[in-house]
Design a protein around this motif. Structure first.
Motif, PDB file in Angstrom:
ATOM      1  N   MET A  86       0.844  -1.187   0.000  1.00  0.00           N
ATOM      2  CA  MET A  86       0.000   0.000   0.000  1.00  0.00           C
ATOM      3  C   MET A  86       0.879   1.236   0.000  1.00  0.00           C
ATOM      4  O   MET A  86       1.979   1.233   0.558  1.00  0.00           O
ATOM      5  N   ILE A 120       4.699   5.185   8.093  1.00  0.00           N
ATOM      6  CA  ILE A 120       3.604   4.397   7.532  1.00  0.00           C
ATOM      7  C   ILE A 120       3.505   3.089   8.296  1.00  0.00           C
ATOM      8  O   ILE A 120       4.524   2.510   8.706  1.00  0.00           O
ATOM      9  N   SER A 121       2.292   2.626   8.489  1.00  0.00           N
ATOM     10  CA  SER A 121       2.080   1.344   9.160  1.00  0.00           C
ATOM     11  C   SER A 121       0.766   0.751   8.664  1.00  0.00           C
ATOM     12  O   SER A 121      -0.011   1.429   7.982  1.00  0.00           O
ATOM     13  N   ARG A 122       0.541  -0.505   9.034  1.00  0.00           N
ATOM     14  CA  ARG A 122      -0.707  -1.154   8.652  1.00  0.00           C
ATOM     15  C   ARG A 122      -1.066  -2.176   9.705  1.00  0.00           C
ATOM     16  O   ARG A 122      -0.189  -2.724  10.386  1.00  0.00           O
ATOM     17  N   VAL A 177      -4.490   1.075   6.688  1.00  0.00           N
ATOM     18  CA  VAL A 177      -3.130   1.616   6.545  1.00  0.00           C
ATOM     19  C   VAL A 177      -3.128   3.001   7.173  1.00  0.00           C
ATOM     20  O   VAL A 177      -4.091   3.759   7.018  1.00  0.00           O
ATOM     21  N   TYR A 178      -2.043   3.301   7.870  1.00  0.00           N
ATOM     22  CA  TYR A 178      -1.940   4.571   8.565  1.00  0.00           C
ATOM     23  C   TYR A 178      -0.743   5.377   8.051  1.00  0.00           C
ATOM     24  O   TYR A 178       0.240   4.823   7.561  1.00  0.00           O
ATOM     25  N   CYS A 186      -4.412   7.354  -0.546  1.00  0.00           N
ATOM     26  CA  CYS A 186      -3.818   6.035  -0.400  1.00  0.00           C
ATOM     27  C   CYS A 186      -4.114   5.224  -1.648  1.00  0.00           C
ATOM     28  O   CYS A 186      -5.062   5.514  -2.395  1.00  0.00           O
ATOM     29  N   LYS A 239      -3.528   1.100  -3.619  1.00  0.00           N
ATOM     30  CA  LYS A 239      -3.248  -0.330  -3.502  1.00  0.00           C
ATOM     31  C   LYS A 239      -2.383  -0.769  -4.673  1.00  0.00           C
ATOM     32  O   LYS A 239      -2.660  -0.445  -5.838  1.00  0.00           O
TER      33      LYS A 239
END
Length: 126
Positions: free
Chosen positions: A34, A70-72, A78-79, A95, A97
Motif C-alpha cells: 500500500m 507508515i504502518s498497517r 493503513v496509517y 492512499c 493499492k
C-alpha cells in the motif's frame, strides 16, 4: 472490487501532528503493498510512503523521512503518522493499492497502483 477511504485530514499548525487512516474494503488486504501519495495545488501528485508487510519493508520520500511513519494492521487499515508538519506538507493525501501481489519494485511509480481513495485534505498553517 477494492475500495479505499481515507480519513484523518484537517488543519494543523506547523510543528503539529496528524494521523491519516485508509480503510481497505475488499479481499486479500495483506497480500498487497500500500502507498500514500499527495498532491499540492498546482503540482503533480507525488509519492510519500509505501509499505508491504512490516518495518523492514517501508519506503519514504526524502522529503518526509524522519517525520512520517507508515504502518498497517493485519485486517484492513493503513496509517500515515505525520509529525513535525510543515506548510509544504499541505496537500490532498491519497492512499493506493499495489496492482501486484507481494514485493513492489518501485513504490513511487503511480502506474504500479490500481486502486485509489478519494483523498483527504491536509493543511498546515504557519
Amino acid at each position: 472490487q477494492v475500495q479505499l477511504v481515507e480519513s484523518g485530514g484537517g488543519l494543523v499548525q506547523a510543528g503539529g501532528s496528524l494521523r491519516l487512516s485508509c480503510l481497505y474494503s475488499g479481499r486479500y488486504f495483506s497480500n498487497y503493498a500500500m502507498g500514500w501519495f499527495r498532491q499540492a495545488p498546482g503540482k503533480d501528485r507525488e509519492f510519500v510512503a509505501g509499505i508491504l508487510w512490516s518495518t523492514t519493508s517501508m519506503h519514504y520520500a526524502d522529503s518526509v523521512k524522519g517525520r512520517f511513519t507508515i504502518s498497517r494492521d493485519a485486517k484492513n487499515t493503513v496509517y500515515l503518522q505525520m509529525n513535525s508538519l510543515k506548510p509544504e506538507d499541505t496537500a490532498v493525501y491519497y492512499c493506493a493499492k499495489s496492482a501486484v501481489i507481494g514485493v513492489v519494485s518501485d513504490y513511487a511509480k503511480e502506474s504500479g497502483y490500481d486502486a485509489w481513495g478519494q483523498g483527504t485534505q491536509v493543511t498546515v498553517s504557519l
